[in-house]
Design an enzyme around this catalytic site. Structure first.
Site, short mmCIF file in Angstrom:
data_model
loop_
_atom_site.label_atom_id
_atom_site.label_comp_id
_atom_site.label_asym_id
_atom_site.label_seq_id
_atom_site.Cartn_x
_atom_site.Cartn_y
_atom_site.Cartn_z
N ARG A 130 -20.63 -85.65 38.40
CA ARG A 130 -19.45 -85.25 37.60
C ARG A 130 -19.60 -85.90 36.24
O ARG A 130 -19.65 -87.12 36.12
CB ARG A 130 -18.16 -85.72 38.28
CG ARG A 130 -16.96 -85.63 37.36
CD ARG A 130 -15.65 -85.83 38.07
NE ARG A 130 -15.31 -84.66 38.87
CZ ARG A 130 -14.08 -84.41 39.32
NH1 ARG A 130 -13.09 -85.22 39.05
NH2 ARG A 130 -13.85 -83.33 40.04
N HIS A 157 -16.54 -75.91 37.16
CA HIS A 157 -16.14 -76.66 38.36
C HIS A 157 -16.44 -75.76 39.58
O HIS A 157 -15.54 -75.28 40.26
CB HIS A 157 -14.66 -77.03 38.28
CG HIS A 157 -14.26 -78.15 39.19
ND1 HIS A 157 -15.12 -78.76 40.07
CD2 HIS A 157 -13.05 -78.77 39.37
CE1 HIS A 157 -14.48 -79.71 40.73
NE2 HIS A 157 -13.23 -79.74 40.33
N GLN A 160 -15.00 -76.49 43.21
CA GLN A 160 -13.57 -76.22 43.32
C GLN A 160 -13.32 -74.72 43.51
O GLN A 160 -12.51 -74.31 44.34
CB GLN A 160 -12.84 -76.71 42.06
CG GLN A 160 -11.36 -76.44 42.08
CD GLN A 160 -10.63 -77.25 43.14
OE1 GLN A 160 -10.73 -78.47 43.15
NE2 GLN A 160 -9.91 -76.59 44.03
N ASP A 249 -4.01 -74.74 35.81
CA ASP A 249 -4.67 -76.06 35.78
C ASP A 249 -4.06 -76.83 34.61
O ASP A 249 -3.37 -76.24 33.75
CB ASP A 249 -6.19 -75.87 35.61
CG ASP A 249 -6.97 -77.19 35.66
OD1 ASP A 249 -6.44 -78.18 36.19
OD2 ASP A 249 -8.10 -77.22 35.14
N CYS A 289 -5.99 -76.69 41.31
CA CYS A 289 -7.07 -77.55 41.79
C CYS A 289 -6.62 -78.99 41.99
O CYS A 289 -7.26 -79.74 42.70
CB CYS A 289 -8.27 -77.48 40.86
SG CYS A 289 -7.96 -78.12 39.21
N ARG A 317 -12.04 -77.96 49.91
CA ARG A 317 -13.14 -78.62 49.19
C ARG A 317 -14.13 -79.21 50.19
O ARG A 317 -15.34 -79.10 50.02
CB ARG A 317 -12.61 -79.75 48.29
CG ARG A 317 -11.76 -79.32 47.11
CD ARG A 317 -12.54 -78.62 46.04
NE ARG A 317 -13.67 -79.39 45.54
CZ ARG A 317 -13.59 -80.32 44.60
NH1 ARG A 317 -12.44 -80.60 44.02
NH2 ARG A 317 -14.68 -80.97 44.18
N1 NVA Z 1 -9.65 -79.10 34.14
C1 NVA Z 1 -9.48 -80.35 34.84
C2 NVA Z 1 -9.85 -80.19 36.27
C3 NVA Z 1 -9.64 -81.44 37.10
C4 NVA Z 1 -10.08 -81.28 38.52
C5 NVA Z 1 -10.32 -81.41 34.18
O1 NVA Z 1 -11.47 -81.12 33.81
O2 NVA Z 1 -9.84 -82.52 34.01
N1 CP Z 2 -9.74 -80.95 41.88
C1 CP Z 2 -10.55 -82.00 41.71
O1 CP Z 2 -11.73 -81.87 41.37
O2 CP Z 2 -9.95 -83.19 41.96
P1 CP Z 2 -10.51 -84.63 41.59
O3 CP Z 2 -10.52 -84.71 40.09
O4 CP Z 2 -9.53 -85.58 42.21
O5 CP Z 2 -11.88 -84.79 42.14
#
Ligand code: NVA
Ligand code: CP
Length: 331
Positions: A130, A157, A160, A249, A289, A317
């Site tokens: 990540r 993502h 997800q 989101d 998500c 997930r």
């Molecule tokens: N769009 C959000 C998704 C978090 C799971 C982010 O990138 O922070």
């Molecule tokens: N939805 C998701 O990816 O959650 P986290 O940021 O908690 O991993």
């Protein structure tokens, strides 16, 4: 307690006799970097495998297909769901997952990603990462001899959205021909939903303010494959009208914290609330998500009314990623 109940996972007829046979399943690619790299058939293959993983888990059937294998998990951003679901998933598959913080490892001190890739390839059987830039994940995969899985970048993502598609199919019994509306920022979630949804035959409408459009590469893909099955509009009401699934989101993603105040102003009118949702089809699903900001991108009322679907999405997930790891990492 209404929204805290655990959903029953139905027993299939002859369930005692049913053993999932995953032996024939194969993954198409070495890595899962973005859904643009997969075909619709590949995605359905993952979803079918995920359903079997969920079935095995719910019925206590052995599925330790990755015994003795190790997944390295690199996190350069925060996480709850991704970290826990990958770590638990790997454990349930009979393997082991290890957490590498971007800051505390040598990655945070500038060790080139190509060197990290080559080192981890000699210890581990897969890498989940990540991070911010998609090109870092692509670079990691290019230099790693083991599978690399994108656990979120600014661009995508994919894990997800596999869980989202699994949840939608589970609840709606099909994907093809549904209408999905995404309301909010044209971010990593929007990008992956557009690609994953269209590849699975879902019609996708996105409503976002000017200046917050999804990625150009994704829009080019959508325009080239979907024609009238894809729409990018400014008016949330237009996107949500007759939708079977409404997704939103956060307005400020990880790494955009300093833009938060500006974004709160720019996204005014883009909250998924009961007024907006009344335009969708009766019985429509809502997906988020998580983490969610009640009163911003989603009202508390809509969130709680659809909490079962949203937390099922979070649970999925686990099953979807077990499917991905199985397909990529099994011998
Ligand atoms: N769009 C959000 C998704 C978090 C799971 C982010 O990138 O922070
Ligand atoms: N939805 C998701 O990816 O959650 P986290 O940021 O908690 O991993």
């Amino acid at each position: 307690m209404r929204n805290c109940r655990r959903l029953e996972y139905p027993l299939a007829p002859n369930s005692q006799l049913f053993m999932p046979d995953l032996k024939e399943r194969k993954m198409m690619k070495k890595d899962l970097l973005k859904l643009l790299d997969l075909s619709g058939q590949d995605i359905l293959e993952i979803l079918d495998t995920a359903d079997q993983m969920k079935y095995s888990q719910k019925h206590g059937l052995p599925h330790d297909y990755l015994r003795g294998k190790t997944l390295a998990m690199i996190f350069e951003k925060n996480s709850t769901r991704t970290r826990v679901s990958f770590e638990v998933g790997m454990y349930q598959l009979g393997g082991h997952a290890l957490f590498l913080s971007g800051k505390e490892s040598q990655i945070g001190r500038g060790e080139p990603v190509e060197d990290t890739a080559r080192v981890l390839s000699r210890y581990c059987d897969g890498i989940m990462i990540r991070t911010f830039a998609q090109r870092e994940v692509e670079e990691l995969a290019r230099h790693a001899s083991i599978p690399v899985i994108n656990g979120l970048t600014d661009f995508a993502h994919p894990c997800q959205v596999l869980a989202d598609l699994m949840t939608i199919r589970e609840r709606m019994t099909r994907l093809e021909g549904l209408k999905l509306a995404f309301v909010g920022d044209g971010n990593n979630m929007a990008n992956s939903l557009i690609v994953g949804g269209l590849k699975c035959g879902i019609d996708v409408s996105v409503a976002c303010p000017e200046g917050y459009d999804p990625d150009g590469q994704v829009l080019d893909f959508a325009k080239s494959v979907a024609g009238p099955r894809f729409a990018l509009v400014r008016d949330p009401a237009q996107a949500v009208t007759d939708a079977d699934v409404v997704v939103t989101d956060v307005w400020a993603s990880m790494g955009q914290e300093e833009e938060r105040q500006q974004r709160l102003r720019d996204f005014a009118g883009y909250c998924v609330d009961s007024g907006l949702l009344s335009l969708a089809r009766p019985g429509c699903m809502v997906q988020h998500c998580l983490p969610a900001h009640r009163g911003e991108e989603i009202s508390a009322e809509v969130f709680e009314a659809h909490a079962d679907e949203i937390f099922e999405e979070a649970e999925n997930r686990l099953h979807a990623q077990k499917a991905v790891m199985y397909l990529l990492m099994k011998d």
